[in-house]
Design an enzyme around this catalytic site. Sequence first.
Site, PDB file in Angstrom:
ATOM      1  N   HIS A   1      57.663  55.671  37.112  1.00 44.20           N
ATOM      2  CA  HIS A   1      58.627  55.250  36.500  1.00 44.20           C
ATOM      3  C   HIS A   1      60.248  56.588  36.206  1.00 44.20           C
ATOM      4  CE1 HIS A   1      57.898  56.706  32.140  1.00 44.20           C
ATOM      5  NE2 HIS A   1      57.000  55.841  32.819  1.00 44.20           N
TER       6      HIS A   1
ATOM      7  N   ASP B   1      37.567  47.842  29.984  1.00 41.23           N
ATOM      8  CA  ASP B   1      36.235  49.519  30.339  1.00 41.23           C
ATOM      9  C   ASP B   1      35.989  49.382  28.861  1.00 41.23           C
ATOM     10  OD1 ASP B   1      35.160  51.831  30.422  1.00 41.23           O
ATOM     11  OD2 ASP B   1      35.254  51.663  32.565  1.00 41.23           O
TER      12      ASP B   1
ATOM     13  N   SER C   1      51.012  57.286  31.883  1.00 41.79           N
ATOM     14  CA  SER C   1      52.044  56.717  33.185  1.00 41.79           C
ATOM     15  C   SER C   1      51.383  57.025  34.426  1.00 41.79           C
ATOM     16  CB  SER C   1      53.346  56.826  33.004  1.00 41.79           C
ATOM     17  OG  SER C   1      54.112  56.723  33.707  1.00 41.79           O
TER      18      SER C   1
END
Length: 360
Positions: A183, A309, A324
Amino acid sequence: MARIFKASICFLFAVLLTALIINIGKFTYQDSLYISPELSASAQAKKQEQVYLGGMPIGMTIKSQGVIIIGITDITTSEGQLAPSKAAGLASGDILTEIAGETIDNVVSLDQIINKEENAGQRLVLKYIRNNRPRITHITPACDSSSGRYKLGLWIRDSAAGIGTITFMKQTKHGYYFGALGHPICDPDTLTMVPVRSGDIYKCSIIGIKKSQKGAPGEIKGVFLKEGKKLGTIKKNNKFGVFGEMDEKIVNPLYPKPVEICKRRAVKPGRAKIIATIDNEIKEYNIEIIKTSFQKTSEEKSMVIRVVDEELIKKTGGIVQGMSGSPIIQNGKLVGAVTHVFINDPTKGFGVYLDWMIEE
């Protein structure tokens, strides 16, 4: 500095004004499209395309192309309070690119241009960008009583810095092309995408983790030295991430050899993994792709993922800001990158298809 979108998601990258110490915290349905034999052959050829996997944190600095307005204020003059920018119709998030026929490179250059003898106090032509569209207006700088200099009545910014995760590195004739974040880097106050004039990436170290909780996304705290050795340069910043060039690749010890790219039509709900660096240790963590979107053209938020997890949940609470760009792996192939965390359930988030990143 992260921002909440539609009260449900959050960017996993923070943009800060200092480049020395960065504190991250304050960012299905199946495709049934018919494919012609020609497209199938093309897709088969592209299927063999390979890249080196990321998963490592990097520090980033960007100098913007133009200056971004983050606030508008009045100017105290000998004639009282004046507001040149308000009168010119400017607004927060506008990107100023040219004034009086001269390019605005940064904050200093803008001040210098409007204080030239031939420009001081004159009605000037100003070019700017709003919502990706170029615009023109006229503005008359006002003389500030306290400093004696002409001003526009603006709070502006010309750079950004932060940390994120590198997604992939692709070998080229001149080195390596990289993609990160998934992004854009945006201005933290206006959420305006920062247009790149120049930028660099650096090695980054993780110094702490704040766990995510419902309603409060966690964060990765990292540090990098702007004066340190540069790993590469940033060429693009767009809605699918940050892209640029490196002289040498950063080696992922889990995947020292390149892996195949998985095209978006082959990404399916089910088991997958992400690669992330937590506590300065790069590891694979189990996730589920719980929804994939049919995207005929490039769009964000390609898939919804859930962290399953236990080790990662224990350490981070799920997805945290700073992850990110973490690569998403399914059946040994790179399918995309982590981009957002859900505010109300930090074990879930969005990912973007690698198709859209690799095409950049």
